[in-house]
Scaffold this active site. Structure first.
Site, short mmCIF file in Angstrom:
data_model
loop_
_atom_site.label_atom_id
_atom_site.label_comp_id
_atom_site.label_asym_id
_atom_site.label_seq_id
_atom_site.Cartn_x
_atom_site.Cartn_y
_atom_site.Cartn_z
N TYR A 67 0.79 -1.22 0.13
CA TYR A 67 0.04 -0.08 0.15
C TYR A 67 0.84 1.32 -0.03
CZ TYR A 67 -4.20 -2.73 0.81
OH TYR A 67 -4.93 -3.78 0.57
N THR B 213 5.65 -3.84 9.06
CA THR B 213 6.51 -3.85 10.54
C THR B 213 5.10 -4.21 11.32
OG1 THR B 213 6.31 -1.50 10.25
CG2 THR B 213 8.25 -2.11 9.83
N ARG C 189 2.37 8.49 5.46
CA ARG C 189 1.29 9.12 6.45
C ARG C 189 -0.13 8.76 5.56
NH1 ARG C 189 3.34 15.05 8.66
NH2 ARG C 189 3.34 13.99 10.90
N LYS D 101 5.55 9.75 14.15
CA LYS D 101 4.85 8.61 13.33
C LYS D 101 4.07 7.75 14.24
CE LYS D 101 2.64 6.63 10.58
NZ LYS D 101 1.67 6.95 9.73
N ASN E 119 -0.40 7.94 15.25
CA ASN E 119 -1.30 6.90 15.21
C ASN E 119 -1.90 6.51 16.64
OD1 ASN E 119 -1.41 6.89 12.56
ND2 ASN E 119 -0.39 5.11 12.05
N ARG F 196 -15.86 28.86 19.39
CA ARG F 196 -16.52 30.49 19.39
C ARG F 196 -17.10 30.49 17.97
NH1 ARG F 196 -11.40 30.37 21.29
NH2 ARG F 196 -11.22 31.06 23.31
N GLY G 111 -9.03 -1.32 12.86
CA GLY G 111 -8.36 -2.01 12.16
C GLY G 111 -7.03 -1.60 11.05
N CYS H 230 -1.97 -0.50 10.36
CA CYS H 230 -1.16 0.58 11.25
C CYS H 230 -1.60 0.70 12.86
CB CYS H 230 -1.20 1.78 10.58
SG CYS H 230 -0.05 1.60 8.99
N TYR I 31 -11.62 -3.36 6.74
CA TYR I 31 -11.63 -2.74 8.04
C TYR I 31 -12.05 -1.09 7.74
CZ TYR I 31 -7.42 0.54 7.43
OH TYR I 31 -6.56 1.48 7.11
N ARG J 124 -6.46 -6.34 6.59
CA ARG J 124 -5.50 -6.33 7.68
C ARG J 124 -6.02 -6.21 9.06
NH1 ARG J 124 -0.33 -4.08 4.99
NH2 ARG J 124 -1.78 -2.44 4.59
N1 LIG Z 1 -0.81 0.63 4.90
C1 LIG Z 1 -1.08 1.84 5.38
O1 LIG Z 1 -2.15 2.57 5.34
C2 LIG Z 1 0.44 2.77 5.91
C3 LIG Z 1 0.29 3.75 6.09
C4 LIG Z 1 1.35 4.66 6.60
C5 LIG Z 1 2.47 3.85 7.03
N2 LIG Z 1 2.25 2.35 6.78
C6 LIG Z 1 3.68 1.61 7.05
O2 LIG Z 1 4.33 1.21 5.69
C7 LIG Z 1 4.87 0.22 5.91
C8 LIG Z 1 4.40 -0.89 4.86
O3 LIG Z 1 3.06 -0.98 4.84
P1 LIG Z 1 1.93 -1.67 3.82
O4 LIG Z 1 0.66 -1.30 4.09
O5 LIG Z 1 2.58 -0.83 2.29
O6 LIG Z 1 2.65 -3.18 3.90
P2 LIG Z 1 2.12 -4.11 2.66
O7 LIG Z 1 2.35 -5.55 3.62
O8 LIG Z 1 1.05 -3.61 1.94
O9 LIG Z 1 3.50 -3.97 1.87
C9 LIG Z 1 4.95 -4.53 2.26
C10 LIG Z 1 5.25 -5.20 1.02
O10 LIG Z 1 6.55 -5.40 1.32
C11 LIG Z 1 7.20 -6.76 0.68
N3 LIG Z 1 8.32 -7.19 1.30
C12 LIG Z 1 8.55 -7.62 2.66
N4 LIG Z 1 9.50 -8.08 2.73
C13 LIG Z 1 10.34 -7.84 1.82
C14 LIG Z 1 11.67 -7.97 1.20
N5 LIG Z 1 12.67 -8.49 2.30
N6 LIG Z 1 11.90 -7.55 0.26
C15 LIG Z 1 11.11 -7.06 -0.56
N7 LIG Z 1 9.98 -6.84 -0.52
C16 LIG Z 1 9.46 -7.17 0.85
C17 LIG Z 1 5.79 -7.58 0.80
O11 LIG Z 1 5.73 -8.65 -0.06
C18 LIG Z 1 4.69 -6.46 0.66
O12 LIG Z 1 4.31 -6.53 -0.71
C19 LIG Z 1 4.54 -0.42 7.21
O13 LIG Z 1 5.83 -0.17 8.22
C20 LIG Z 1 3.33 0.34 7.66
O14 LIG Z 1 3.24 0.53 9.03
C21 LIG Z 1 1.54 1.73 6.19
#
Ligand SMILES: NC(=O)c1ccc[n+]([C@@H]2O[C@H](COP(=O)([O-])OP(=O)(O)OC[C@H]3O[C@@H](n4cnc5c(N)ncnc54)[C@H](O)[C@@H]3O)[C@@H](O)[C@H]2O)c1
Length: 443
Positions: A17, A94, A164, A216, A220, A256, A276, A279, A341, A349
């Site tokens: 995402y 993470t 964000r 960050k 949240n 006000r 949900g 994050c 969610y 998730r």
């Molecule tokens: N989803 C949100 O709304 C959002 C918003 C702000 C911050 N974040 C943060 O950003 C980070 C990523 O979130 P996300 O929602 O994009 O997660 P996600 O699970 O959608 O994407 C992570 C991607 O990384 C890949 N991946 C994992 N390990 C890898 C590796 N060693 N090498 C290459 N690819 C690998 C996974 O296969 C997956 O496609 C998290 O720390 C999250 O907390 C997410």
């Protein structure tokens, strides 16, 4: 490093995402971008010009096609791709462990190990993933230096720039939100700033690694605590016969004359059926973990507990409704509307719906889940509703906002129970149409 879209190559580690839209925006800005992801299926889809993200994401499907056509964006599973990159942006998941709530950094550590092994001298590494305070210093820096044999500040630059965004608004959020950049020296700060200017219109604030980490996780945790307060107010209003939505409106009117809602001192959040997403449920724990051994936070874990209770509360509202109707829940057909969610998103998730389904599974009721955005549950709404004794709304997808109550009445069977977890239905109209209604915060 002089940032220029003409000769700066960017690698994005993790195309989820966060990483996927970020990669597209940098490619659109003219950078040569390579996205690295573990799953081969995802890579194939992306390289065919497809989007791995479902749900309403304005502009995303068009943008992947555009940047694939331009030749500036490719995706790969090959981790040696970092060798050619001037900049590596890390956007892997993470999560926290289910039992201890401590960070489960398996993906992050694996990513850092392969980036470190393939890192160019003078490269810049930026962590966009959300991490516990102290992670840049104690984990990211350590692994990268160990694996590369180089030193931060001397041989390569290291920064964090937490993302964000919210699913449903991915591109718009990246472009328009202000961002916080964490760096330990002026050169890195300036370089990261000049990079993000290509895709971010918002303000770019600069600070240290740890402050950016706390900001960050803290923003949240702030939301999580505020939602817990709203949920507690919902429970209180139910108990006292008030409507939490009216209470919320009037609390937020404490301002006000002429003051906007953004200037007002009270901005009560929305209560609902649970919290949900990747994050919110875990970022509070990342913040708590950062303070481990230093202080013991009280309000943040309590907020987690209150928010986790909400799906159980929704189930209790349903059970009470069956009792009120003198009907056996075990012989009923119950339709759950919304598995994701968040409204209009496919993101499931940590969805609170899962906890609800588990509780429904302890009854003998027939349970049907419908969600227009989640692959497994994309069945026709009318078909799902047919013969239902009760519906429970868990996600405020647009499709549910347009449900016609007369038609719903024809499709459903007595006792026709409506449980609204997101304040989508009009209580007055639903009651008038002859349903039994209970909404979170308004029963
Ligand atoms: N989803 C949100 O709304 C959002 C918003 C702000 C911050 N974040 C943060 O950003 C980070 C990523 O979130 P996300 O929602 O994009 O997660 P996600 O699970 O959608 O994407 C992570 C991607 O990384 C890949 N991946 C994992 N390990 C890898 C590796 N060693 N090498 C290459 N690819 C690998 C996974 O296969 C997956 O496609 C998290 O720390 C999250 O907390 C997410």
């Amino acid at each position: 490093m002089k940032i220029s879209s003409k000769n700066t190559k960017i690698a994005i580690c993790g195309l989820g995402y966060v990483g996927f839209p970020v990669a597209l925006l940098f490619a659109e800005a003219g950078f040569e971008v390579i996205g690295v992801n573990r799953s081969g299926e995802k890579i194939k889809l992306i390289n065919r010009g497809g989007s791995p993200i479902e749900g309403k994401e304005p502009g995303l499907k068009e943008l992947i096609k555009k940047v694939r056509k331009s030749g500036l964006f490719t995706a790969t599973t090959d981790e040696t791709a970092y060798k050619d990159a001037d900049i590596v942006i890390v956007a892997v998941e993470t999560p926290v462990e289910d039992d201890t709530h401590e960070p489960a950094y398996r993906a992050l550590k694996a990513a850092l190990t392969s980036i470190g092994r393939n890192l160019r001298k003078d490269a810049l590494v930026i962590i966009e993933s959300t991490i516990a305070p102290g992670t840049m210093e104690n984990i990211v820096k350590v692994i990268l230096e160990q694996e590369s044999g180089m030193e931060v500040g001397q041989d390569f630059m290291l920064a964090n720039c937490p993302e964000r965004l919210m699913p449903g608004h991915l591109l718009e959020n990246i472009i328009n939100y202000n961002r916080v950049i964490g760096a330990q020296d002026e050169k890195t700060t300036d370089t990261v700033k000049s990079l993000y200017k290509y895709i971010v219109k918002g303000k770019l604030d600069t600070t240290s690694w740890v402050t950016a980490e706390i900001v960050k996780a803290g923003e949240n945790a702030y939301r999580d605590v505020q939602i817990a307060f709203a949920n507690e107010m919902a429970l209180l209003c139910e108990a006292m016969g008030a409507d939490v939505w009216q209470v919320r409106d009037l609390i937020n009117e404490c301002k006000r004359k002429g003051e906007t809602r953004f200037e007002a001192l009270r901005q009560m959040h929305y209560p609902g059926a649970g919290v949900g997403g990747h994050c919110l449920p875990k970022d509070s724990w990342l913040l708590v973990y950062g303070a481990k051994g230093l202080i013991e936070p009280q309000i943040i874990p309590l907020a987690r507990k209150i928010n986790n209770f909400m799906p159980k509360h929704v189930f209790d509202l349903l059970s009470e409704s069956f009792k009120q109707a003198n009907k056996d829940i075990n012989k009923a057909k119950i339709v759950v509307l919304g598995y994701a969610y968040a409204g209009n998103s496919d993101d499931s998730r940590n969805t609170p719906t899962e906890a609800l389904i588990k509780l429904l599974g302890e009854t003998q009721a027939t349970v049907v889940i419908q969600d227009p955005f989640v692959k497994e549950y994309k069945t026709s709404l009318d078909k799902s509703l047919k013969g239902a004794h009760a519906i429970i709304l868990m996600a405020d997808h647009d499709q549910y906002k347009n449900i016609n109550y007369n038609k719903l009445k024809r499709l459903m069977k007595t006792p026709r129970i409506v449980i609204d977890g997101r304040n989508v239905f009009s209580k007055d109209k639903v009651l008038k149409a002859g349903f039994i209604y209970k909404g979170v915060g308004n029963i």
